[in-house]
Design a protein around this motif. Structure first.
Motif, PDB file in Angstrom:
ATOM      1  N   MET A 116      -4.083  11.585   7.677  1.00 21.11           N
ATOM      2  CA  MET A 116      -3.556  10.242   7.562  1.00 21.11           C
ATOM      3  C   MET A 116      -2.485  10.244   6.458  1.00 21.11           C
ATOM      4  O   MET A 116      -2.718  10.764   5.369  1.00 21.11           O
ATOM      5  N   ASN A 117      -1.321   9.682   6.765  1.00 24.58           N
ATOM      6  CA  ASN A 117      -0.251   9.690   5.768  1.00 24.58           C
ATOM      7  C   ASN A 117      -0.390   8.504   4.809  1.00 24.58           C
ATOM      8  O   ASN A 117      -1.302   7.684   4.929  1.00 24.58           O
ATOM      9  N   GLN A 118       0.526   8.405   3.859  1.00 25.62           N
ATOM     10  CA  GLN A 118       0.442   7.392   2.807  1.00 25.62           C
ATOM     11  C   GLN A 118       0.519   5.972   3.360  1.00 25.62           C
ATOM     12  O   GLN A 118      -0.254   5.100   2.943  1.00 25.62           O
ATOM     13  N   LYS A 119       1.427   5.733   4.310  1.00 21.70           N
ATOM     14  CA  LYS A 119       1.558   4.398   4.889  1.00 21.70           C
ATOM     15  C   LYS A 119       0.282   3.991   5.602  1.00 21.70           C
ATOM     16  O   LYS A 119      -0.167   2.855   5.462  1.00 21.70           O
ATOM     17  N   GLU A 120      -0.290   4.894   6.355  1.00 23.07           N
ATOM     18  CA  GLU A 120      -1.513   4.593   7.095  1.00 23.07           C
ATOM     19  C   GLU A 120      -2.672   4.297   6.151  1.00 23.07           C
ATOM     20  O   GLU A 120      -3.460   3.386   6.396  1.00 23.07           O
ATOM     21  N   ARG A 121      -2.779   5.060   5.066  1.00 26.40           N
ATOM     22  CA  ARG A 121      -3.846   4.823   4.100  1.00 26.40           C
ATOM     23  C   ARG A 121      -3.666   3.475   3.414  1.00 26.40           C
ATOM     24  O   ARG A 121      -4.646   2.747   3.197  1.00 26.40           O
ATOM     25  N   LEU A 122      -2.423   3.110   3.102  1.00 23.21           N
ATOM     26  CA  LEU A 122      -2.155   1.833   2.450  1.00 23.21           C
ATOM     27  C   LEU A 122      -2.468   0.668   3.381  1.00 23.21           C
ATOM     28  O   LEU A 122      -3.144  -0.287   2.987  1.00 23.21           O
ATOM     29  N   ILE A 123      -2.015   0.719   4.623  1.00 26.05           N
ATOM     30  CA  ILE A 123      -2.257  -0.392   5.545  1.00 26.05           C
ATOM     31  C   ILE A 123      -3.753  -0.507   5.846  1.00 26.05           C
ATOM     32  O   ILE A 123      -4.278  -1.619   6.004  1.00 26.05           O
ATOM     33  N   THR A 124      -4.474   0.611   5.871  1.00 26.50           N
ATOM     34  CA  THR A 124      -5.923   0.568   6.078  1.00 26.50           C
ATOM     35  C   THR A 124      -6.598  -0.157   4.918  1.00 26.50           C
ATOM     36  O   THR A 124      -7.480  -0.999   5.132  1.00 26.50           O
ATOM     37  N   ALA A 125      -6.182   0.145   3.703  1.00 22.33           N
ATOM     38  CA  ALA A 125      -6.757  -0.521   2.525  1.00 22.33           C
ATOM     39  C   ALA A 125      -6.470  -2.016   2.549  1.00 22.33           C
ATOM     40  O   ALA A 125      -7.349  -2.833   2.247  1.00 22.33           O
ATOM     41  N   LEU A 126      -5.253  -2.389   2.932  1.00 22.31           N
ATOM     42  CA  LEU A 126      -4.907  -3.803   2.993  1.00 22.31           C
ATOM     43  C   LEU A 126      -5.684  -4.511   4.101  1.00 22.31           C
ATOM     44  O   LEU A 126      -6.113  -5.655   3.941  1.00 22.31           O
ATOM     45  N   LYS A 127      -5.899  -3.832   5.224  1.00 23.16           N
ATOM     46  CA  LYS A 127      -6.681  -4.417   6.317  1.00 23.16           C
ATOM     47  C   LYS A 127      -8.138  -4.609   5.931  1.00 23.16           C
ATOM     48  O   LYS A 127      -8.820  -5.480   6.460  1.00 23.16           O
ATOM     49  N   GLU A 128      -8.627  -3.795   5.006  1.00 21.08           N
ATOM     50  CA  GLU A 128     -10.000  -3.936   4.515  1.00 21.08           C
ATOM     51  C   GLU A 128     -10.131  -5.104   3.540  1.00 21.08           C
ATOM     52  O   GLU A 128     -11.226  -5.391   3.071  1.00 21.08           O
ATOM     53  N   GLY A 129      -9.005  -5.737   3.204  1.00 20.65           N
ATOM     54  CA  GLY A 129      -9.056  -6.897   2.328  1.00 20.65           C
ATOM     55  C   GLY A 129      -8.691  -6.630   0.880  1.00 20.65           C
ATOM     56  O   GLY A 129      -8.771  -7.542   0.045  1.00 20.65           O
ATOM     57  N   GLN A 130      -8.299  -5.425   0.554  1.00 23.14           N
ATOM     58  CA  GLN A 130      -7.930  -5.131  -0.827  1.00 23.14           C
ATOM     59  C   GLN A 130      -6.619  -5.817  -1.180  1.00 23.14           C
ATOM     60  O   GLN A 130      -5.717  -5.934  -0.356  1.00 23.14           O
ATOM     61  N   GLN A 189      -3.170   5.184  -6.580  1.00 20.86           N
ATOM     62  CA  GLN A 189      -4.219   5.485  -5.607  1.00 20.86           C
ATOM     63  C   GLN A 189      -3.715   6.260  -4.400  1.00 20.86           C
ATOM     64  O   GLN A 189      -4.428   7.101  -3.858  1.00 20.86           O
ATOM     65  N   PHE A 190      -2.494   5.959  -3.973  1.00 24.37           N
ATOM     66  CA  PHE A 190      -1.984   6.562  -2.737  1.00 24.37           C
ATOM     67  C   PHE A 190      -0.854   7.559  -2.979  1.00 24.37           C
ATOM     68  O   PHE A 190      -0.253   8.048  -2.042  1.00 24.37           O
ATOM     69  N   LYS A 191      -0.572   7.843  -4.238  1.00 26.94           N
ATOM     70  CA  LYS A 191       0.477   8.813  -4.611  1.00 26.94           C
ATOM     71  C   LYS A 191       1.817   8.450  -3.973  1.00 26.94           C
ATOM     72  O   LYS A 191       2.508   9.286  -3.397  1.00 26.94           O
ATOM     73  N   ILE A 192       2.182   7.162  -4.073  1.00 28.08           N
ATOM     74  CA  ILE A 192       3.424   6.659  -3.506  1.00 28.08           C
ATOM     75  C   ILE A 192       4.399   6.423  -4.654  1.00 28.08           C
ATOM     76  O   ILE A 192       4.096   5.676  -5.581  1.00 28.08           O
ATOM     77  N   GLY A 193       5.568   7.039  -4.587  1.00 26.83           N
ATOM     78  CA  GLY A 193       6.548   6.910  -5.654  1.00 26.83           C
ATOM     79  C   GLY A 193       7.226   5.559  -5.704  1.00 26.83           C
ATOM     80  O   GLY A 193       7.548   5.058  -6.775  1.00 26.83           O
ATOM     81  N   SER A 194       7.441   4.953  -4.562  1.00 29.04           N
ATOM     82  CA  SER A 194       8.105   3.664  -4.487  1.00 29.04           C
ATOM     83  C   SER A 194       7.281   2.709  -3.616  1.00 29.04           C
ATOM     84  O   SER A 194       7.525   2.586  -2.417  1.00 29.04           O
TER      85      SER A 194
END
Length: 85
Positions: A1-15, A25-30
């Motif tokens: 799972m790439n960074q975008k997918e991990r981020l959208i999954t976290a947001l969908k979980e309500g975070q 948390q997701f090692k995203i530079g920008s």
């Protein structure tokens, strides 16, 4: 799972996450660039102000439901046939 997918999954979980939290948390530079890409893919990601119990103000990204005006604009842009096909 790439960074975008991990981020959208976290947001969908309500975070609700700040840019710093997204970066660490997701090692995203920008984080704002990745959020912008997710928004362009059709996700309703909002940036809300949050004040904690000590009066500190932060801004957190969250996933919400799109407003009716946004949906209407998308239908006009794409066309009703394609939007609901």
């Amino acid at each position: 799972m790439n960074q975008k997918e991990r981020l959208i999954t976290a947001l969908k979980e309500g975070q609700q996450l700040t840019a710093k939290q997204i970066a660490s948390q997701f090692k995203i530079g920008s984080p704002s660039k990745v959020v912008s890409l997710l928004r362009n893919e059709g996700n309703a990601i909002y940036l809300n102000r949050h004040t904690d119990s000590h009066g500190r103000v932060t801004q957190k990204y969250r996933l919400g439901t799109p407003r009716r005006a946004l949906i209407a604009r998308a239908v006009r842009a794409v066309g009703a046939e394609k939007a609901f096909a």
